[in-house]
Motif scaffolding. Sequence first.
Motif, PDB file in Angstrom:
ATOM      1  N   MET A  55      31.779  49.127  23.126  1.00 32.37           N
ATOM      2  CA  MET A  55      31.675  48.342  24.353  1.00 32.37           C
ATOM      3  C   MET A  55      33.054  48.184  24.985  1.00 32.37           C
ATOM      4  SD  MET A  55      28.422  47.638  24.564  1.00 32.37           S
ATOM      5  CE  MET A  55      28.102  46.177  25.526  1.00 32.37           C
ATOM      6  N   GLY A  56      33.092  48.124  26.325  1.00 33.83           N
ATOM      7  CA  GLY A  56      34.374  48.012  27.018  1.00 33.83           C
ATOM      8  C   GLY A  56      34.779  46.571  27.242  1.00 33.83           C
ATOM      9  N   GLU A  57      36.064  46.329  27.266  1.00 33.71           N
ATOM     10  CA  GLU A  57      36.603  44.992  27.568  1.00 33.71           C
ATOM     11  C   GLU A  57      37.587  45.076  28.723  1.00 33.71           C
ATOM     12  OE1 GLU A  57      34.913  44.811  23.579  1.00 33.71           O
ATOM     13  OE2 GLU A  57      36.582  46.059  24.282  1.00 33.71           O
ATOM     14  N   LEU A  58      37.310  44.332  29.778  1.00 28.26           N
ATOM     15  CA  LEU A  58      38.177  44.284  30.953  1.00 28.26           C
ATOM     16  C   LEU A  58      38.692  42.865  31.110  1.00 28.26           C
ATOM     17  CD1 LEU A  58      35.972  46.331  33.477  1.00 28.26           C
ATOM     18  CD2 LEU A  58      37.724  47.198  31.914  1.00 28.26           C
ATOM     19  N   LEU A  59      40.008  42.727  31.217  1.00 29.64           N
ATOM     20  CA  LEU A  59      40.636  41.418  31.372  1.00 29.64           C
ATOM     21  C   LEU A  59      40.955  41.188  32.846  1.00 29.64           C
ATOM     22  CD1 LEU A  59      41.761  38.996  29.691  1.00 29.64           C
ATOM     23  CD2 LEU A  59      43.992  40.148  29.804  1.00 29.64           C
ATOM     24  N   VAL A  60      40.527  40.033  33.369  1.00 34.17           N
ATOM     25  CA  VAL A  60      40.786  39.686  34.769  1.00 34.17           C
ATOM     26  C   VAL A  60      41.626  38.418  34.801  1.00 34.17           C
ATOM     27  CG1 VAL A  60      39.781  39.115  37.007  1.00 34.17           C
ATOM     28  CG2 VAL A  60      38.615  40.727  35.493  1.00 34.17           C
ATOM     29  N   THR A  61      42.786  38.499  35.424  1.00 37.31           N
ATOM     30  CA  THR A  61      43.691  37.362  35.515  1.00 37.31           C
ATOM     31  C   THR A  61      44.169  37.198  36.957  1.00 37.31           C
ATOM     32  OG1 THR A  61      45.588  38.780  34.967  1.00 37.31           O
ATOM     33  CG2 THR A  61      44.511  37.640  33.148  1.00 37.31           C
ATOM     34  N   GLY A  62      44.815  36.065  37.239  1.00 39.56           N
ATOM     35  CA  GLY A  62      45.351  35.817  38.569  1.00 39.56           C
ATOM     36  C   GLY A  62      44.861  34.498  39.129  1.00 39.56           C
ATOM     37  N   SER A  63      45.575  33.970  40.110  1.00 37.12           N
ATOM     38  CA  SER A  63      45.261  32.655  40.671  1.00 37.12           C
ATOM     39  C   SER A  63      43.887  32.605  41.332  1.00 37.12           C
ATOM     40  CB  SER A  63      46.341  32.238  41.676  1.00 37.12           C
ATOM     41  OG  SER A  63      46.373  33.135  42.789  1.00 37.12           O
ATOM     42  N   GLU A  64      43.361  33.772  41.753  1.00 39.65           N
ATOM     43  CA  GLU A  64      42.048  33.807  42.393  1.00 39.65           C
ATOM     44  C   GLU A  64      41.031  34.602  41.558  1.00 39.65           C
ATOM     45  OE1 GLU A  64      42.838  33.428  47.096  1.00 39.65           O
ATOM     46  OE2 GLU A  64      43.428  35.359  46.241  1.00 39.65           O
ATOM     47  N   ALA A  65      41.251  34.600  40.255  1.00 46.31           N
ATOM     48  CA  ALA A  65      40.362  35.355  39.373  1.00 46.31           C
ATOM     49  C   ALA A  65      38.928  34.852  39.471  1.00 46.31           C
ATOM     50  CB  ALA A  65      40.858  35.265  37.934  1.00 46.31           C
ATOM     51  N   ARG A 105      35.277  33.044  29.662  1.00 44.34           N
ATOM     52  CA  ARG A 105      36.457  32.392  30.247  1.00 44.34           C
ATOM     53  C   ARG A 105      37.386  32.033  29.102  1.00 44.34           C
ATOM     54  NH1 ARG A 105      38.584  27.258  31.615  1.00 44.34           N
ATOM     55  NH2 ARG A 105      39.437  27.120  33.747  1.00 44.34           N
ATOM     56  N   LEU A 106      38.476  32.775  28.983  1.00 43.90           N
ATOM     57  CA  LEU A 106      39.402  32.578  27.870  1.00 43.90           C
ATOM     58  C   LEU A 106      40.422  31.484  28.146  1.00 43.90           C
ATOM     59  CD1 LEU A 106      40.109  36.276  26.800  1.00 43.90           C
ATOM     60  CD2 LEU A 106      38.293  34.734  26.035  1.00 43.90           C
ATOM     61  N   GLY A 107      40.548  31.087  29.412  1.00 43.92           N
ATOM     62  CA  GLY A 107      41.505  30.061  29.817  1.00 43.92           C
ATOM     63  C   GLY A 107      41.554  30.001  31.327  1.00 43.92           C
ATOM     64  N   GLU A 108      42.392  29.146  31.844  1.00 42.89           N
ATOM     65  CA  GLU A 108      42.503  29.039  33.292  1.00 42.89           C
ATOM     66  C   GLU A 108      42.968  30.380  33.876  1.00 42.89           C
ATOM     67  OE1 GLU A 108      44.525  26.157  36.724  1.00 42.89           O
ATOM     68  OE2 GLU A 108      45.113  25.955  34.622  1.00 42.89           O
ATOM     69  N   ASN A 109      42.183  30.899  34.827  1.00 45.14           N
ATOM     70  CA  ASN A 109      42.505  32.164  35.496  1.00 45.14           C
ATOM     71  C   ASN A 109      42.580  33.351  34.526  1.00 45.14           C
ATOM     72  OD1 ASN A 109      42.809  30.725  37.961  1.00 45.14           O
ATOM     73  ND2 ASN A 109      44.922  30.221  37.412  1.00 45.14           N
ATOM     74  N   LYS A 110      41.772  33.286  33.469  1.00 44.45           N
ATOM     75  CA  LYS A 110      41.780  34.368  32.492  1.00 44.45           C
ATOM     76  C   LYS A 110      40.358  34.602  31.990  1.00 44.45           C
ATOM     77  CE  LYS A 110      44.038  35.876  28.186  1.00 44.45           C
ATOM     78  NZ  LYS A 110      44.960  35.462  27.090  1.00 44.45           N
ATOM     79  N   GLY A 132      41.538  41.681  48.657  1.00 43.41           N
ATOM     80  CA  GLY A 132      41.531  40.357  49.276  1.00 43.41           C
ATOM     81  C   GLY A 132      41.666  39.201  48.307  1.00 43.41           C
ATOM     82  N   PHE A 133      41.918  39.478  47.032  1.00 38.57           N
ATOM     83  CA  PHE A 133      42.032  38.414  46.042  1.00 38.57           C
ATOM     84  C   PHE A 133      43.282  38.622  45.187  1.00 38.57           C
ATOM     85  CE2 PHE A 133      37.526  38.932  46.936  1.00 38.57           C
ATOM     86  CZ  PHE A 133      37.064  37.621  47.073  1.00 38.57           C
ATOM     87  N   ASP A 134      43.887  37.506  44.774  1.00 37.20           N
ATOM     88  CA  ASP A 134      44.985  37.578  43.824  1.00 37.20           C
ATOM     89  C   ASP A 134      44.378  37.663  42.427  1.00 37.20           C
ATOM     90  OD1 ASP A 134      47.364  37.433  42.421  1.00 37.20           O
ATOM     91  OD2 ASP A 134      47.484  35.242  42.538  1.00 37.20           O
ATOM     92  N   ALA A 135      44.047  38.861  42.032  1.00 27.50           N
ATOM     93  CA  ALA A 135      43.425  39.093  40.734  1.00 27.50           C
ATOM     94  C   ALA A 135      43.851  40.458  40.210  1.00 27.50           C
ATOM     95  CB  ALA A 135      41.905  39.022  40.846  1.00 27.50           C
ATOM     96  N   THR A 136      44.121  40.516  38.932  1.00 24.99           N
ATOM     97  CA  THR A 136      44.547  41.752  38.279  1.00 24.99           C
ATOM     98  C   THR A 136      43.526  42.130  37.212  1.00 24.99           C
ATOM     99  OG1 THR A 136      46.884  41.213  38.631  1.00 24.99           O
ATOM    100  CG2 THR A 136      46.364  42.862  36.934  1.00 24.99           C
ATOM    101  N   ILE A 137      43.105  43.381  37.229  1.00 24.12           N
ATOM    102  CA  ILE A 137      42.124  43.871  36.257  1.00 24.12           C
ATOM    103  C   ILE A 137      42.821  44.832  35.309  1.00 24.12           C
ATOM    104  CG2 ILE A 137      39.893  45.003  35.924  1.00 24.12           C
ATOM    105  CD1 ILE A 137      40.772  43.942  39.399  1.00 24.12           C
TER     106      ILE A 137
END
Length: 361
Positions: A55-65, A105-110, A132-137
């Motif tokens: 299975m794949g795991e994608l991490l999404v972080t950022g102030s607008e995650a 949800r691993l934490g705030e914005n994570k 259009g979002f402050d988010a990093t994948i």
Amino acid sequence: MMSELKKTPLYDYYQEAGAKVIDFSGWALPVQFSSIKEEHTAVRESAGIFEVSHMGELLVTGSEAEAFLNHALTNDVSKLTDVRAQYTMLCNEQGGVIDDLVIYRLGENKYLLVVNAGNTDKDFDWLKQISGFDATITNVSAEYGQIAVQGPKARDIVQSHVDEDISEMKMFRFRQNIDIAGCNVILSQSGYTGEDGFEIYCHAEDTEKLWRLFTDSGVTQCGLGARDTLRLEAALPLHGQDLTEEITPVEGNMGFAVKAEKEDFIGKSVLKDQKETGAPRKLAGFELLGRGIARTDYEVTDDEGNTVGHVTSGTQSPLTKRSIGLALVDSDFHEMDKTFNIRIRNKDVEAKFVKTPFHKN
């Protein structure tokens, strides 16, 4: 052939254990260790263990995650907490399912997205093109191993290796930083069998240690074959068959994972309309009344021979010996206990619609 496939952390172990390994979505994975029936029965009566590190795991972080994910996914990400996971869908503009997944949800914005193995790259590319979002994948799949312990005795077995009390953990609840045999893991009360159980996310290098911990204590090793018969008895959808980019969550009976009342998200207009006025097609459970097994894409016809849908999944239930399956049919045609035909090897075999799940814990 196997040398060209992707390998999980347990690949070498599978050779040692004599597992029957096949190509599954580009991965070398065991279809069975002993027999599908034996492994299936173990999960229904006691406990079984599956490796799902593919299975794949994608991490999404950022102030607008959160805002980013609420736009990309069908469920309401704002409802998540640091101990509550969620089943959700990644859909296209037509409401078709690009993938179904679980989000943590691993934490705030994570946030951690656990996606289907064959869709990992596709999902990653799809999310990357949303602007259009402050988010990093980030694709962190290689960092994770994953095993699932499933069955009526799974909770007691996992509890024996965990200091924290997990007796009251409910479905889609999880805990981080759990110690199992010196390994730091995420422990999630979830699975794909219709039974009680847990999925354990670990560092990739710890996978074999944890696998041996459970198998040495007598938990039955299980492969993809039992995983498929178990999930179908529980009427859990398989992406690529019961859910596709041409089948919406509402059509696939997964409308509960679509929160049409939230702000705009990809596919909302179609999905909101289907939830309010009904979808043109329905994924329905059936049982064959004649002999045979209905396979994916077999044609479903009415008494006059008109095509009204097709089979998405089918098998013989190891538990009940019934030939069961799921079919995507015209909504107007579906009616509980109604009979119809499925064309199996150029022969019409009678079937009828039945309630799902076929098995309920």
